[in-house]
Design an enzyme around this catalytic site. Sequence first.
Site, short mmCIF file in Angstrom:
data_model
loop_
_atom_site.label_atom_id
_atom_site.label_comp_id
_atom_site.label_asym_id
_atom_site.label_seq_id
_atom_site.Cartn_x
_atom_site.Cartn_y
_atom_site.Cartn_z
N ASN A 141 -4.66 6.05 -0.46
CA ASN A 141 -3.91 6.24 0.78
C ASN A 141 -3.26 7.74 0.75
O ASN A 141 -3.30 8.38 1.97
CB ASN A 141 -2.99 5.31 1.15
N GLU A 192 -6.32 -0.51 -7.33
CA GLU A 192 -5.19 0.55 -7.90
C GLU A 192 -4.10 -0.12 -8.60
O GLU A 192 -3.57 -1.22 -7.98
CB GLU A 192 -4.85 1.25 -6.60
N SER A 205 0.61 -1.24 0.00
CA SER A 205 0.10 -0.09 0.12
C SER A 205 0.67 1.19 0.09
O SER A 205 0.20 2.41 -0.01
CB SER A 205 -0.89 -0.15 0.97
N HIS A 264 -3.13 -3.30 -6.21
CA HIS A 264 -3.36 -2.87 -4.74
C HIS A 264 -4.97 -3.15 -4.43
O HIS A 264 -5.72 -2.23 -5.15
CB HIS A 264 -2.89 -1.53 -4.50
N1 CAA Z 1 -18.02 -12.48 -0.36
C1 CAA Z 1 -18.94 -11.90 -1.15
N2 CAA Z 1 -19.65 -10.82 -0.75
C2 CAA Z 1 -19.52 -10.72 0.81
C3 CAA Z 1 -18.80 -11.12 1.50
C4 CAA Z 1 -18.00 -12.30 0.71
N3 CAA Z 1 -17.22 -13.07 1.63
N4 CAA Z 1 -18.94 -10.87 2.76
C5 CAA Z 1 -19.89 -9.85 2.76
N5 CAA Z 1 -20.31 -9.60 1.51
C6 CAA Z 1 -21.35 -8.87 0.88
C7 CAA Z 1 -22.65 -8.93 1.55
O1 CAA Z 1 -23.30 -9.73 1.06
C8 CAA Z 1 -23.05 -7.37 1.50
O2 CAA Z 1 -23.86 -7.20 0.18
P1 CAA Z 1 -25.13 -6.66 -0.21
O3 CAA Z 1 -24.77 -4.87 0.24
O4 CAA Z 1 -25.35 -6.67 -1.73
O5 CAA Z 1 -25.75 -7.27 0.74
C9 CAA Z 1 -21.76 -6.36 1.69
O6 CAA Z 1 -20.87 -7.48 1.18
C10 CAA Z 1 -21.66 -5.87 3.09
O7 CAA Z 1 -21.47 -7.16 4.02
P2 CAA Z 1 -22.14 -7.29 5.46
O8 CAA Z 1 -23.34 -6.80 5.41
O9 CAA Z 1 -21.57 -8.51 6.19
O10 CAA Z 1 -21.08 -6.19 6.17
P3 CAA Z 1 -21.39 -4.62 6.46
O11 CAA Z 1 -22.48 -4.20 5.74
O12 CAA Z 1 -21.50 -4.63 7.97
O13 CAA Z 1 -20.17 -3.89 5.93
C11 CAA Z 1 -17.72 -3.50 5.32
C12 CAA Z 1 -18.92 -4.59 6.06
C13 CAA Z 1 -17.82 -4.05 3.79
C14 CAA Z 1 -16.58 -3.84 5.60
C15 CAA Z 1 -18.31 -1.96 5.49
O14 CAA Z 1 -18.39 -1.71 6.65
C16 CAA Z 1 -17.17 -1.34 4.76
O15 CAA Z 1 -17.40 -0.93 3.39
N6 CAA Z 1 -16.31 -0.29 5.40
C17 CAA Z 1 -15.17 0.21 4.92
C18 CAA Z 1 -14.12 -0.71 4.47
C19 CAA Z 1 -13.16 0.17 4.06
O16 CAA Z 1 -12.91 1.34 3.94
N7 CAA Z 1 -12.00 -0.58 3.42
C20 CAA Z 1 -10.79 -0.23 2.91
C21 CAA Z 1 -9.76 -0.30 3.92
S1 CAA Z 1 -8.38 0.49 3.26
C22 CAA Z 1 -7.29 -0.66 2.36
O17 CAA Z 1 -7.79 -1.68 2.72
C23 CAA Z 1 -6.31 -0.56 1.93
C24 CAA Z 1 -5.07 0.09 2.39
O18 CAA Z 1 -4.00 0.31 2.02
C25 CAA Z 1 -5.18 0.56 3.92
#
Ligand code: CAA
Length: 283
Positions: free
Chosen positions: A190, A152, A119, A140
Amino acid sequence: MELNTIGVVGCGLMGSGIAEVCARAGYRVVVREINEAFLQNGLGRIQQSLGKAVARGKLSQEQADQAMERIQGTVYLADLGGCDLVVEAAIENMDLKKEIFAELDKLLAPHAILASNTSSLCITEMASVTQRGDKVLGIHFFNPVPVMPLIEFVRTILTSDETMAITRAFGASLGKTMVTAKDTPGFIVNRLIIPYLLQVVQIYEDGLATKEDIDAAIKLGMAHPMGPLTLLDFIGLDTTLFIADAMYDEFKDPRYAAPPLLRRMVLAGQLGRKSGKGFYDYP
Ligand code: CAA
């Protein structure tokens, strides 16, 4: 060039997610961990995530079983020798990544592409230890990999048009949306989100508001899926600090300087969800 077999180095949170989405898209996957315990843990995480996808109606049980069958776990890097594309998702340590890139460069066929999921670390530096700089790039992914729709792509001054075209087709086959950035720390996401998250820690440290109010303000006032302190716990405070330090090292810009509280929480082992405690508790 057709990609048949994808290698993934590391089966942690990101590596297991990358292996899962590749297998779900129909690729054969060889995923390597450093020991059997880590490997079994990572494969278990994939099985669990596939189970969740079935429960949520995203996949049939048969598709989930087939995806799992396409994944071969190993503890030997040499088993990645037949891969057409390898995505490295090991820990964020440049010396280790350079070792992995140098070894893979010797193992892989001349056509194979080498990517890092880093990242913030310099992709050009990883390319410099290989004889295939034109076939090295950053790919990424975002956590949770099966859910987040973005990839990315990080293009260095050495990466060829052909490598970009092949890997963009690969990204599309995973059902992801792609953006391309230059090889500078933080890329697009980021570069923008880290100064914001550092500012959040700073205002919390200054006592502007409670953590719950800061999170509620952004979650409900801005329709973000998570408040920023919950997001920091989700990303990992150590990961955030690592990225901030890498960006500060490169740019010497105070926007990327970590506030004292973040560094102290990391020193105290309060890393977020992964350690059971960050801004919130995860019993
Ligand atoms: N496979 C497929 N789909 C899945 C799944 C899986 N294993 N697990 C969950 N899903 C789907 C669910 O079915 C749901 O889809 P629908 O909206 O179509 O129903 C969706 O994903 C959301 O799932 P949940 O209801 O279980 O979870 P939630 O609503 O509580 O959301 C979350 C959880 C997706 C983590 C959400 O809180 C979110 O988007 N958070 C922000 C995450 C973020 O910002 N990530 C980036 C971090 S930075 C990074 O990674 C890079 C870096 O360099 C630091």
